[in-house]
Design a protein around this motif. Structure first.
Motif, PDB file in Angstrom:
ATOM      1  N   VAL A   8     112.672  -3.932   8.531  1.00 44.79           N
ATOM      2  CA  VAL A   8     113.085  -3.190   9.723  1.00 44.79           C
ATOM      3  C   VAL A   8     112.215  -1.943   9.874  1.00 44.79           C
ATOM      4  CG1 VAL A   8     114.963  -1.861  10.753  1.00 44.79           C
ATOM      5  CG2 VAL A   8     115.430  -4.099   9.743  1.00 44.79           C
ATOM      6  N   ARG A   9     111.960  -1.218   8.775  1.00 45.66           N
ATOM      7  CA  ARG A   9     111.107  -0.027   8.834  1.00 45.66           C
ATOM      8  C   ARG A   9     109.697  -0.386   9.305  1.00 45.66           C
ATOM      9  NH1 ARG A   9     113.698   1.475   4.198  1.00 45.66           N
ATOM     10  NH2 ARG A   9     112.047   0.630   2.899  1.00 45.66           N
ATOM     11  N   GLU A  10     109.171  -1.479   8.793  1.00 39.42           N
ATOM     12  CA  GLU A  10     107.826  -1.915   9.177  1.00 39.42           C
ATOM     13  C   GLU A  10     107.782  -2.271  10.670  1.00 39.42           C
ATOM     14  OE1 GLU A  10     103.883  -2.733   9.116  1.00 39.42           O
ATOM     15  OE2 GLU A  10     105.033  -1.806   7.508  1.00 39.42           O
ATOM     16  N   LEU A  11     108.797  -2.972  11.144  1.00 44.19           N
ATOM     17  CA  LEU A  11     108.845  -3.334  12.558  1.00 44.19           C
ATOM     18  C   LEU A  11     108.945  -2.089  13.444  1.00 44.19           C
ATOM     19  CD1 LEU A  11     111.144  -6.489  12.510  1.00 44.19           C
ATOM     20  CD2 LEU A  11     108.705  -6.398  13.025  1.00 44.19           C
ATOM     21  N   LYS A  12     109.731  -1.105  13.033  1.00 40.93           N
ATOM     22  CA  LYS A  12     109.847   0.131  13.810  1.00 40.93           C
ATOM     23  C   LYS A  12     108.520   0.878  13.834  1.00 40.93           C
ATOM     24  CE  LYS A  12     114.794   0.958  13.364  1.00 40.93           C
ATOM     25  NZ  LYS A  12     115.844   1.850  12.854  1.00 40.93           N
ATOM     26  N   THR A  13     107.807   0.858  12.716  1.00 42.84           N
ATOM     27  CA  THR A  13     106.503   1.511  12.647  1.00 42.84           C
ATOM     28  C   THR A  13     105.521   0.833  13.602  1.00 42.84           C
ATOM     29  OG1 THR A  13     106.896   2.083  10.342  1.00 42.84           O
ATOM     30  CG2 THR A  13     104.623   2.150  11.097  1.00 42.84           C
ATOM     31  N   GLN A  14     105.527  -0.493  13.603  1.00 43.91           N
ATOM     32  CA  GLN A  14     104.642  -1.232  14.504  1.00 43.91           C
ATOM     33  C   GLN A  14     105.014  -0.998  15.964  1.00 43.91           C
ATOM     34  OE1 GLN A  14     104.642  -5.347  13.340  1.00 43.91           O
ATOM     35  NE2 GLN A  14     103.624  -4.935  11.385  1.00 43.91           N
ATOM     36  N   ARG A  15     106.319  -0.920  16.256  1.00 39.68           N
ATOM     37  CA  ARG A  15     106.764  -0.654  17.621  1.00 39.68           C
ATOM     38  C   ARG A  15     106.287   0.722  18.087  1.00 39.68           C
ATOM     39  NH1 ARG A  15     112.746   0.741  18.140  1.00 39.68           N
ATOM     40  NH2 ARG A  15     111.837   2.572  17.172  1.00 39.68           N
ATOM     41  N   ARG A  20     102.547   4.097  21.326  1.00 37.93           N
ATOM     42  CA  ARG A  20     101.479   5.096  21.455  1.00 37.93           C
ATOM     43  C   ARG A  20     100.236   4.484  22.097  1.00 37.93           C
ATOM     44  NH1 ARG A  20     103.613   6.658  16.406  1.00 37.93           N
ATOM     45  NH2 ARG A  20     102.063   5.438  15.298  1.00 37.93           N
ATOM     46  N   ASP A  21      99.932   3.240  21.734  1.00 38.40           N
ATOM     47  CA  ASP A  21      98.780   2.560  22.337  1.00 38.40           C
ATOM     48  C   ASP A  21      98.974   2.395  23.840  1.00 38.40           C
ATOM     49  OD1 ASP A  21      97.573   2.374  19.868  1.00 38.40           O
ATOM     50  OD2 ASP A  21      98.126   0.268  19.537  1.00 38.40           O
ATOM     51  N   VAL A  22     100.177   2.009  24.241  1.00 37.40           N
ATOM     52  CA  VAL A  22     100.458   1.833  25.666  1.00 37.40           C
ATOM     53  C   VAL A  22     100.337   3.167  26.400  1.00 37.40           C
ATOM     54  CG1 VAL A  22     102.292   1.275  27.320  1.00 37.40           C
ATOM     55  CG2 VAL A  22     101.862  -0.241  25.391  1.00 37.40           C
TER      56      VAL A  22
END
Length: 79
Positions: A8-15, A20-22
């Motif tokens: 879950v932490r990894e997914l939140k980091t990727q989100r 930020r990219d968007v």
């Protein structure tokens, strides 16, 4: 079962990274859109607004030319 908390932490980091990219892409698009000038309006809109009204004589000439084209097309179609 794998460590769900870590996933879950990894997914939140990727989100967050994707968000930020968007935001950076939106900023770049805004900057590029402003380079065209003219309050962000397209050239087509600006060209349509600058068009002057056509005189009645000009409209009659155009209509007569179109009727002639149609008549010629109909004559050729019958042959």
């Amino acid at each position: 079962m794998p460590n769900l908390g870590g996933i879950v932490r990894e997914l939140k980091t990727q989100r967050d990274q994707a968000q930020r990219d968007v935001e950076r892409l939106n900023a770049a698009l805004t900057a590029l859109g402003n380079l065209g000038g003219g309050n962000g309006r397209s050239r087509r809109v600006l060209a349509a607004r600058k068009r002057k009204p056509m005189s009645a004589a000009a409209r009659k000439k155009i209509a007569a030319a179109q009727r002639a084209r149609w008549a010629k097309w109909k004559r050729n179609k019958q042959n």
